[in-house]
Design a protein around this motif. Structure first.
Motif, mmCIF file in Angstrom:
data_model
loop_
_atom_site.group_PDB
_atom_site.id
_atom_site.type_symbol
_atom_site.label_atom_id
_atom_site.label_comp_id
_atom_site.label_asym_id
_atom_site.label_seq_id
_atom_site.Cartn_x
_atom_site.Cartn_y
_atom_site.Cartn_z
ATOM 1 N N PHE A 348 51.604 23.412 27.813
ATOM 2 C CA PHE A 348 52.402 24.011 29.327
ATOM 3 C C PHE A 348 51.207 23.547 30.577
ATOM 4 C CE2 PHE A 348 51.034 28.038 31.372
ATOM 5 C CZ PHE A 348 52.202 28.320 32.278
ATOM 6 N N VAL A 349 51.850 22.851 31.045
ATOM 7 C CA VAL A 349 51.162 22.521 32.718
ATOM 8 C C VAL A 349 51.329 24.119 33.538
ATOM 9 C CG1 VAL A 349 50.989 20.799 34.172
ATOM 10 C CG2 VAL A 349 51.555 20.087 31.825
ATOM 11 N N GLY A 350 49.752 24.948 33.384
ATOM 12 C CA GLY A 350 50.104 25.650 34.170
ATOM 13 C C GLY A 350 48.988 25.595 35.263
ATOM 14 N N THR A 351 48.233 26.539 36.298
ATOM 15 C CA THR A 351 47.904 26.541 37.411
ATOM 16 C C THR A 351 46.421 26.611 36.306
ATOM 17 O OG1 THR A 351 47.377 28.822 37.611
ATOM 18 C CG2 THR A 351 48.957 27.923 38.926
ATOM 19 N N PRO A 352 44.901 25.420 37.437
ATOM 20 C CA PRO A 352 43.946 25.713 37.314
ATOM 21 C C PRO A 352 43.090 26.853 36.176
ATOM 22 C CG PRO A 352 44.263 24.144 38.990
ATOM 23 C CD PRO A 352 45.962 25.137 39.196
ATOM 24 N N ASN A 353 42.366 26.634 35.455
ATOM 25 C CA ASN A 353 42.331 27.565 34.876
ATOM 26 C C ASN A 353 40.843 28.016 36.113
ATOM 27 O OD1 ASN A 353 40.028 25.792 34.055
ATOM 28 N ND2 ASN A 353 40.800 26.098 32.052
ATOM 29 N N GLY A 390 42.687 39.504 50.235
ATOM 30 C CA GLY A 390 43.802 39.293 51.311
ATOM 31 C C GLY A 390 45.076 39.699 50.392
ATOM 32 N N HIS A 391 44.619 39.485 48.219
ATOM 33 C CA HIS A 391 45.908 39.949 47.978
ATOM 34 C C HIS A 391 45.541 41.281 47.879
ATOM 35 C CE1 HIS A 391 47.440 35.662 47.838
ATOM 36 N NE2 HIS A 391 46.142 35.680 47.382
ATOM 37 N N GLY A 392 44.779 42.071 47.805
ATOM 38 C CA GLY A 392 44.708 43.565 47.584
ATOM 39 C C GLY A 392 43.268 43.733 47.342
ATOM 40 N N ASN A 393 42.665 45.211 47.025
ATOM 41 C CA ASN A 393 41.553 45.545 46.308
ATOM 42 C C ASN A 393 40.881 44.252 45.572
ATOM 43 O OD1 ASN A 393 41.398 47.313 48.824
ATOM 44 N ND2 ASN A 393 42.108 49.158 47.490
ATOM 45 N N VAL A 394 39.600 44.167 45.668
ATOM 46 C CA VAL A 394 38.744 43.316 45.148
ATOM 47 C C VAL A 394 37.773 44.255 44.841
ATOM 48 C CG1 VAL A 394 37.813 41.338 44.754
ATOM 49 C CG2 VAL A 394 39.727 40.867 45.519
ATOM 50 N N CYS A 488 48.785 37.631 41.120
ATOM 51 C CA CYS A 488 49.453 38.079 41.886
ATOM 52 C C CYS A 488 50.226 37.422 43.200
ATOM 53 C CB CYS A 488 48.254 37.410 43.261
ATOM 54 S SG CYS A 488 46.450 37.504 42.864
ATOM 55 N N GLU A 489 51.109 38.308 44.380
ATOM 56 C CA GLU A 489 52.542 38.581 44.214
ATOM 57 C C GLU A 489 53.109 36.758 44.374
ATOM 58 O OE1 GLU A 489 50.260 38.112 48.247
ATOM 59 O OE2 GLU A 489 50.339 39.201 46.173
ATOM 60 N N ASP A 490 52.125 35.455 44.189
ATOM 61 C CA ASP A 490 51.966 33.902 44.476
ATOM 62 C C ASP A 490 52.330 33.487 43.496
ATOM 63 O OD1 ASP A 490 49.858 34.351 44.021
ATOM 64 O OD2 ASP A 490 48.819 32.877 46.305
ATOM 65 N N GLY A 491 51.850 33.689 42.575
ATOM 66 C CA GLY A 491 51.900 33.509 40.702
ATOM 67 C C GLY A 491 50.306 33.259 40.358
ATOM 68 N N ASP A 492 49.657 33.442 41.402
ATOM 69 C CA ASP A 492 48.381 32.386 41.071
ATOM 70 C C ASP A 492 47.655 34.293 39.866
ATOM 71 O OD1 ASP A 492 49.127 30.453 41.194
ATOM 72 O OD2 ASP A 492 47.577 30.309 42.890
ATOM 73 N N VAL A 493 46.674 33.743 39.131
ATOM 74 C CA VAL A 493 45.977 34.676 38.281
ATOM 75 C C VAL A 493 44.448 34.428 40.063
ATOM 76 C CG1 VAL A 493 44.987 35.627 36.769
ATOM 77 C CG2 VAL A 493 47.188 34.481 36.328
ATOM 78 N N ARG A 494 43.999 35.843 39.845
ATOM 79 C CA ARG A 494 42.792 36.077 40.495
ATOM 80 C C ARG A 494 42.293 36.648 39.450
ATOM 81 N NH1 ARG A 494 46.792 34.818 44.896
ATOM 82 N NH2 ARG A 494 46.021 32.635 45.802
ATOM 83 N N ILE A 495 40.931 37.197 40.414
ATOM 84 C CA ILE A 495 40.022 37.986 39.854
ATOM 85 C C ILE A 495 39.883 39.277 40.733
ATOM 86 C CG2 ILE A 495 37.597 38.782 39.836
ATOM 87 C CD1 ILE A 495 37.177 35.545 39.544
ATOM 88 N N CYS A 496 40.174 40.612 40.085
ATOM 89 C CA CYS A 496 40.515 41.482 41.004
ATOM 90 C C CYS A 496 39.275 42.807 40.656
ATOM 91 C CB CYS A 496 41.706 42.687 40.789
ATOM 92 S SG CYS A 496 41.880 42.898 39.278
ATOM 93 N N LEU A 497 38.867 42.130 39.160
ATOM 94 C CA LEU A 497 37.267 43.337 39.493
ATOM 95 C C LEU A 497 36.193 41.795 38.684
ATOM 96 C CD1 LEU A 497 35.256 46.078 38.708
ATOM 97 C CD2 LEU A 497 37.000 45.647 36.077
#
Length: 547
Positions: A348-353, A390-394, A488-497
């Motif tokens: 599986f080739v995903g987004t960068p870790n 920009g995608h929600g509260n952090v 997030c809504e664009d499919g990428d995983v980001r830090i929220c906490l």
């Protein structure tokens, strides 16, 4: 001087006889009374031809392939046999300047085998170049680690969070390293000395060639969402190996028209089977390997799938190229394509870790700070690639934040990472020295050590510690963390906490008044004792040391 080489080769091969041999040459010298029996500048044709092939570029030999074929035909027709006393047969070659009577000789046979092997390699090299040119491929070149090192890694399913399997690690361990070891090994298991072409130099022989060949992976399916750089991954592998690269896509199979697709598939695979040390990418060719259990699939498509499976099996069995299928729609492929054993790897080739993105961010920030080119907008955008600003509260509480412990915006987060001076943020000056650049000293490495990862659908939590290595001193700093990740809504995983803190250190016990009085008494008694020893002409220095 290519012109000189062409003229010299034309002259040399112009002397080749119709029997595929060069003339024997002239006497070295003559002596009165002895005639011409003192020596001869004899040309043993296999030795000469092998030396030319070894020394000159393959393309220089292309105009003379007919002469090469003529000589190899002589080799094929002049094998000498000798019946041994044991009943066995000895086969080899005997030099054409010797009387024909007699058996094969070791030095003649060695040169003949050398010539035959070099001629075969020459033809394969030129044939490979022709196939690559026809299919629009790229020839082999020197190994280049840079594309591979620049490639951002991604986690494989079940390997997220730092100690699990990653895409680059798996490809490196199961394909790249075994293929490089195989290229450095000797088929007969003989050791190769330092400088002999082995990976990293040193002795590379002695390894079981068959075991190396069996352990190497030659094929893989790369699947994942669009935009995850599957093509870039394959190109980086080719550069890492120093192999050629060719891409086969839908247009390759359709180049002869819709009515000739099946014939074109056979033709393309016949060409691919002529390649050696080339990486082949089948890019988005799902239409030629669709699921045959689909009732809506036409008979022509079913037959194309069957033909494709057979051709892929032949290519894998040859084990002369490494090939990949890159697809965004793994589920659309026929079950026979994805079943175990059809391909060596399915990855599986995903987004960068997170580790790769943090590394890229540190590199870009260091470069921007060094160039004085960092601005607030760019910093905020960079923070948005890692954190969910920009995608929600952090919820971000940095390690060393004091007056401003919580960073609610991307700009405030970047002030902590690159420094208030770089961000021109007066309110944070004196507090933010730039953690990501270590106040100008830099970090050499960051190692995550997860205590626990908990997955909750679109959200995940991680707790553990990371160890930062100072790029200047080499000192290590351990920091404890709690992370929250959100898709997030664009499919990428980001830090929220993100909560980070240094390990707790217990405060020392408070000093009591009694302990102060005791220390004062001990000091006064020590002074009196030293003076007494001095008055008695004793060793007052030793007494002071004991005090």
């Amino acid at each position: 001087n290519e012109k000189l080489i062409r003229a010299a080769l034309a002259a040399v091969f112009g002397e080749l006889g119709g029997n595929g041999l060069w003339p024997s040459g002239q006497p070295i010298f003559t002596t009165r009374g002895r005639g011409n029996d003192v020596g001869n500048a004899f040309v043993f044709s296999p030795d000469l031809l092998a030396s030319l092939i070894e020394t000159l570029p393959p393309e220089a030999m292309r105009p003379h392939l007919g002469a090469v074929a003529s000589h190899t035909a002589w080799l094929a027709s002049h094998v000498v046999e000798e019946l041994l006393p044991t009943g066995g047969r000895l086969m080899g070659w005997r030099s054409s300047h010797l009387p024909p009577e007699g058996g094969p000789l070791g030095w003649c046979t060695a040169q003949a085998v050398r010539c035959a092997a070099r001629s075969r390699a020459l033809v394969r090299t030129l044939l490979c170049a022709d196939v690559l040119a026809e299919l629009g491929g790229r020839p082999a070149s020197a190994r280049d680690l840079r594309p591979w090192s620049r490639l951002l890694d991604s986690d494989l399913p079940g390997g997220a969070g730092g100690g699990g399997a990653t895409l680059k690690g798996t490809i490196e361990g199961k394909m790249v390293e075994p293929l490089l070891a195989l290229a450095a090994a000797d088929p007969l298991g003989r050791p190769r000395l330092a400088g002999g072409g082995g990976v990293g130099g040193g002795v590379s022989g002695g390894a079981d060639f068959a075991a190396l060949a069996g352990a190497a992976s030659y094929s893989a399916i790369l699947f994942g969402p669009p935009g995850t750089a599957k093509t870039t991954v394959v190109a980086a592998i080719a550069a890492r190996l120093g192999w050629g690269l060719v891409t086969v896509d839908t247009s390759t199979f359709l180049s002869a028209g819709l009515s000739n697709v099946a014939a074109r598939i056979s033709e393309v695979f016949e060409l691919l089977l002529q390649l050696q040390d080339v990486v082949v990418l089948f890019d988005e060719v799902e239409e030629f390997a669709l699921d045959r259990t689909n009732p809506a699939l036409a008979m022509e498509s079913r037959m194309l799938t069957t033909a494709m499976l057979t051709k892929l099996a032949d290519l894998r069995g040859a084990r002369r190229v490494a090939f990949f299928i890159a697809t965004n729609r793994l589920a659309s492929l026929d079950a026979a394509v994805t079943r175990p054993g059809r391909f060596d790897l399915q990855l599986f080739v995903g987004t960068p870790n997170l580790h790769s993105r943090m590394f890229r961010l540190r590199v870009r920030l260091d470069a921007a700070v060094a160039a004085g080119a960092l601005d607030v907008a760019a910093a905020g955008e960079a923070a948005g690639k890692l954190y969910g600003y920009g995608h929600g509260n952090v919820l971000f509480k940095p390690t060393k934040a004091t007056d401003h412990p919580f960073r609610a915006t991307g700009e405030e987060a970047m002030s902590y990472f690159v420094g208030a001076e770089a961000m021109k943020n007066d309110a944070f000056k004196g507090e933010d020295a730039g953690f990501a650049i270590n106040g100008g000293r830099g970090w050499k490495d960051v190692t995550f050590r997860n205590h626990q990862i908990e997955l909750f659908g679109p959200v995940a939590h991680a707790m553990g510690d990371y160890v930062f290595t100072d790029a200047t001193s080499g000192d290590k700093v351990r920091v404890e963390y709690t992370f929250g990740y959100k898709r997030c809504e664009d499919g990428d995983v980001r830090i929220c906490l993100h909560h980070s803190s240094v390990p707790y250190v217990a405060a020392p016990a408070a000093v009591t008044e009694a302990e102060v009085l005791a220390a004062q008494k001990l000091w006064a008694d020590s002074i009196a004792s030293i003076s007494k020893v001095y008055a008695e002409e004793g060793d007052f220095v030793a007494a002071a040391g004991e005090a």
